[in-house]
Write a protein that holds these residues in place. Structure first.
Motif, PDB file in Angstrom:
ATOM      1  N   ASN A 313       0.770  -1.251  -0.012  1.00 14.85           N
ATOM      2  CA  ASN A 313      -0.011   0.050  -0.197  1.00 14.85           C
ATOM      3  C   ASN A 313       0.758   1.417   0.059  1.00 14.85           C
ATOM      4  OD1 ASN A 313      -2.235  -1.696  -0.013  1.00 14.85           O
ATOM      5  ND2 ASN A 313      -2.594  -1.470   2.297  1.00 14.85           N
ATOM      6  N   ARG A 316       2.109   1.566  -3.572  1.00 12.25           N
ATOM      7  CA  ARG A 316       1.330   2.145  -4.485  1.00 12.25           C
ATOM      8  C   ARG A 316       0.996   3.721  -4.291  1.00 12.25           C
ATOM      9  NH1 ARG A 316      -1.833  -1.862  -6.982  1.00 12.25           N
ATOM     10  NH2 ARG A 316      -3.495  -0.535  -7.183  1.00 12.25           N
ATOM     11  N   ASN A 317       1.028   4.150  -2.861  1.00 15.81           N
ATOM     12  CA  ASN A 317       0.876   5.372  -2.670  1.00 15.81           C
ATOM     13  C   ASN A 317       1.804   6.393  -3.159  1.00 15.81           C
ATOM     14  OD1 ASN A 317      -1.717   5.281  -1.657  1.00 15.81           O
ATOM     15  ND2 ASN A 317      -0.949   4.781   0.606  1.00 15.81           N
ATOM     16  N   ALA A 320       1.465   6.616  -6.859  1.00 12.65           N
ATOM     17  CA  ALA A 320       0.578   7.652  -7.262  1.00 12.65           C
ATOM     18  C   ALA A 320       1.158   8.978  -6.874  1.00 12.65           C
ATOM     19  CB  ALA A 320      -0.725   7.361  -6.261  1.00 12.65           C
ATOM     20  N   ARG A 321       1.665   9.270  -6.030  1.00 10.05           N
ATOM     21  CA  ARG A 321       2.449  10.645  -5.629  1.00 10.05           C
ATOM     22  C   ARG A 321       3.240  11.127  -6.659  1.00 10.05           C
ATOM     23  NH1 ARG A 321       2.592   8.795  -0.384  1.00 10.05           N
ATOM     24  NH2 ARG A 321       4.919   8.519  -0.519  1.00 10.05           N
ATOM     25  N   ARG A 376      -4.462   4.401  -5.621  1.00  6.05           N
ATOM     26  CA  ARG A 376      -4.877   4.942  -4.493  1.00  6.05           C
ATOM     27  C   ARG A 376      -6.327   4.100  -3.942  1.00  6.05           C
ATOM     28  NH1 ARG A 376      -2.409   8.680  -1.713  1.00  6.05           N
ATOM     29  NH2 ARG A 376      -1.063  10.040  -2.777  1.00  6.05           N
ATOM     30  N   GLU A 378      -8.988   1.701  -2.645  1.00  7.08           N
ATOM     31  CA  GLU A 378      -9.148   0.540  -1.727  1.00  7.08           C
ATOM     32  C   GLU A 378     -10.123   0.072  -1.414  1.00  7.08           C
ATOM     33  OE1 GLU A 378      -6.240  -0.773  -0.595  1.00  7.08           O
ATOM     34  OE2 GLU A 378      -4.838   0.829  -1.152  1.00  7.08           O
TER      35      GLU A 378
END
Length: 537
Positions: A313, A316-317, A320-321, A376, A378
Motif C-alpha cells: 500500500n 502504491r501511494n 501515485a504521488r 490509491r 482501496e
C-alpha cells in the motif's frame, strides 16, 4: 581527536573496569601481596564480568541499578577480605564512573552516595575491628575521584545517551524487519496464508471425520475474519471461536468443534469443524497437538502477509504521488506550450498540429489521473467490494467512451480483506485492458458474491484475441492474483467477437453475462459518461 563520546558506551565502561583491575593487580605485584588477596582479586574480576554482561541486556541498558549493585558488591568484598586491600581501592571509583558514562549525572550521584553509605556501614561493622582493614582516609579520595570522573563522563557522553534514546524505538523494529526479511527469503517453505490455512484444514479434518471446516484469524481487537473454509459449515459461530480463544482450549457446541490457533501463550485464531459425534477430551487434546504444530507456520504467514500489505500500500501511494507530482505536471506543462504555439502561429498546418498535440496531451493527463485513482483506490475506502468496483467503473466512465454495464450481487458475510483486495485488482486490470486494448464500445461486468463463492465476469465487444504478449504482464498478474485466493481465471473469446474474462472460486459455469444478458439497473442515478448501468447489492 576522538573522545569518550565517540566510542561505544559498553566498550568504554569495560575498558574502565579492565584498567582499574590491571592497576590494582600491578600495585599488588609491586608490593608482593598478590598471594594474600588473590582470591579477592578473582572475585572482583567476576563482579566486573557479571556487571558488564548485564549492561548488554535491554534492562541493564535502561536502568542504573547495575552500577548500584556493583558498588555494594565491591564494598562487601573489601569488607570481608582478610588482608591488605589498599591497592584494590582504585576499583571503588569504577561503579560511579560507569554510571556517568551510561546513565547520566543523577545515576552518578546515586551510585556515589550508595557506595559511600555502604562503606560507612562496613567501616562501623568490620574495619574498625580488623587491623588490616583500610582507613577511612584512604577510602574517601577514591570516592571523590569516582564522583568527579563520573560527572565529567556524564557531561561528555550526554549526546550519546540522547542519540540512544532517539534510536531506541527503531532498534527493535530494525531487528524485527531483519528477521522478517530473512524469513521471506531464506525459509524453505512458501509463507502463503491461504496455503497454510488450507493445509491445516486438510491435516485435521480426517482425524475427526469432519465434513466442513473454517479457519478464522483475529483481524482486530474484537473481530475475526474467515481465511479459508471447506464444505457447508453454516453460519460461522464467532462466539464459540472467541470462547475457545479466550480459554485457550478446545470447545464444543452441538456438532461444531472449535480449536484455538496458538503459539505458546499467543492465540491468534480458531479452527472450526463440524463433526457428527461428540469428541472425548483425550481426542481433543491429541488433535490440539496437531493444530499447535502447524499454527506456528500459519501465524508467521499471517504476520508476514500484514507486513507485505503495508509495504504494498505504501508503494502504491508513493507511485501515485510520483505520477501526480512529477510526470502529470510535466505533461500539463506541454499542453500549455501547445496552446501557446497554436495562439502564436499563423500557419494553419502548425496550428492544427498544435491543436492535435493539445488533444493528445489532454488524453494523457486524463489517463494519468485515472492511474492515480487506480493506485490509491482501496476496498476499505468504499466500504465494500461492490462499492469499490462501482467507484472504479464510475471513474472509468468519466475518462472514456465505453458503455459500461455493471451488475453487482453481493450476499452473505463479507469476504476476507485479502480476498476483496485481490478481486478488486483483478477487476481493475480486466476492465482497464478493455479500455486500453480492446477498442470496444460496450463492456459487461458482473460480480456475484454468495458467501465464499465468487464469480467475476468481464466481457467486451471489441477486437478479441486477448493473449499474453512479450513485455506485457496483465494476464499473468491476474492469474497470479487468482491463485492467491484459490480461484480459477479463464480468458476466452466472447459471444460477439470480443473477449470474456471469467474468475470463479467454484466450478459452476457462470451464466447471465454478455451482450445478450439482462442487466438490472440501479435507481440511484449513478450514471457516468456513456451507458453506465449499476445493479445494487
Amino acid at each position: 581527536m576522538r573522545t569518550v563520546a565517540d566510542a561505544s558506551p559498553w566498550r568504554v565502561t569495560t575498558a574502565v573496569r579492565v584498567f582499574a583491575l590491571a592497576t590494582a593487580v600491578g600495585q599488588l605485584v609491586s608490593a608482593g601481596t598478590l598471594g594474600r588477596v588473590g582470591l579477592v582479586v578473582l572475585q572482583l574480576g567476576c563482579v566486573a564480568a557479571v556487571c558488564a554482561s548485564l549492561e548488554l541486556t535491554p534492562l541493564g541498558r535502561r536502568l542504573p541499578w547495575v552500577t548500584v549493585l556493583e558498588g555494594f558488591a565491591v564494598v562487601g568484598l573489601f569488607g570481608l577480605a582478610n588482608g591488605p586491600v589498599e591497592p584494590l581501592l582504585v576499583y571503588l571509583a569504577v561503579p560511579t564512573v560507569v554510571a556517568g558514562v551510561r546513565h547520566g549525572a543523577i545515576a552518578t550521584v546515586n551510585t556515589s552516595l550508595s557506595t559511600g553509605v555502604a562503606l560507612l556501614a562496613i567501616q562501623a561493622l568490620t574495619w574498625s575491628h580488623v587491623e588490616t582493614g583500610p582507613s577511612l582516609g584512604s577510602v574517601l579520595p577514591w570516592l571523590v575521584l569516582g564522583l568527579g570522573a563520573g560527572m565529567l563522563a556524564s557531561h561528555q557522553t550526554q549526546s550519546v545517551r540522547r542519540l540512544e534514546a532517539v534510536r531506541a524505538p527503531y532498534a527493535a523494529t530494525n531487528r524485527l524487519v531483519g528477521t522478517l526479511h530473512s524469513a521471506a527469503t531464506d525459509l524453505p517453505q512458501d509463507l502463503d496464508v491461504i496455503l497454510h490455512a488450507r493445509a491445516l484444514e486438510c491435516a485435521v479434518r480426517p482425524l475427526v471425520g469432519a465434513d466442513a471446516s473454517a479457519v478464522l484469524v483475529r483481524s482486530g481487537l474484537m473481530t475475526l475474519e474467515t481465511l479459508t473454509s471447506y464444505g457447508d459449515l453454516g453460519a460461522v459461530d464467532d462466539e464459540l471461536a472467541r470462547r475457545c480463544m479466550s480459554a485457550m482450549r478446545a470447545e464444543q457446541r452441538g456438532d461444531i468443534v472449535a480449536l484455538p490457533l496458538r503459539v505458546g501463550e499467543h492465540v491468534f485464531g480458531a479452527l472450526l469443524m463440524r463433526c457428527h459425534r461428540p469428541l472425548a477430551n483425550a481426542v481433543l487434546a491429541s488433535i490440539q497437538e496437531q493444530v499447535d504444530e502447524r499454527a506456528i507456520l500459519l501465524d508467521t504467514a499471517v504476520l508476514l502477509d500484514g507486513v507485505r500489505s503495508l509495504a504494498t500500500n505504501e508503494e502504491r501511494n508513493r507511485l501515485a504521488r510520483d505520477i501526480h507530482d512529477g510526470v502529470a505536471q510535466q505533461i500539463v506543462a506541454l499542453g500549455f506550450l501547445a496552446d501557446d504555439l497554436a495562439a502564436l502561429s499563423h500557419d494553419p498546418a502548425t496550428r492544427q498540429g498544435a491543436e492535435d498535440l493539445r488533444v493528445e496531451v489532454t488524453r494523457l493527463v486524463n489517463a494519468l489521473r485515472f492511474s492515480v485513482f487506480d493506485l490509491r483506490q482501496e476496498v476499505a475506502d468504499a466500504g465494500s467490494l461492490s462499492g469499490a468496483v462501482s467507484d472504479y467503473v464510475g471513474q472509468l466512465g468519466t475518462h472514456s467512451d465505453l458503455r459500461i454495464h455493471l451488475t453487482l450481487d453481493e450476499r452473505g458475510s463479507r469476504l476476507t480483506r485479502r480476498t476483496e483486495e485481490e478481486l478488486l485488482r483483478i477487476a481493475q486490470e480486466a476492465i482497464a485492458n478493455v479500455h486500453k486494448h480492446a477498442r470496444a464500445v460496450n463492456v459487461w461486468v458482473r460480480l456475484t458474491v454468495h458467501g465464499t463463492d465468487v464469480t467475476l465476469v468481464v466481457e467486451d465487444d471489441g477486437v478479441g484475441g486477448a493473449t499474453a504478449r512479450p513485455g506485457h504482464y496483465g494476464l499473468h498478474t491476474m492469474r497470479e492474483r487468482a491463485r492467491r485466493i484459490d480461484a480459477d481465471l479463464e480468458v476466452a473469446p466472447g459471444h460477439h467477437g470480443g473477449t470474456v474474462v471469467t474468475l470463479a472460486t467454484h466450478h459452476e459455469a457462470p451464466t447471465g453475462s454478455g451482450p445478450d444478458s439482462t442487466t438490472t439497473p440501479r435507481t440511484d442515478g449513478r450514471h457516468s459518461h456513456g451507458d453506465h448501468h449499476l445493479a445494487g447489492r
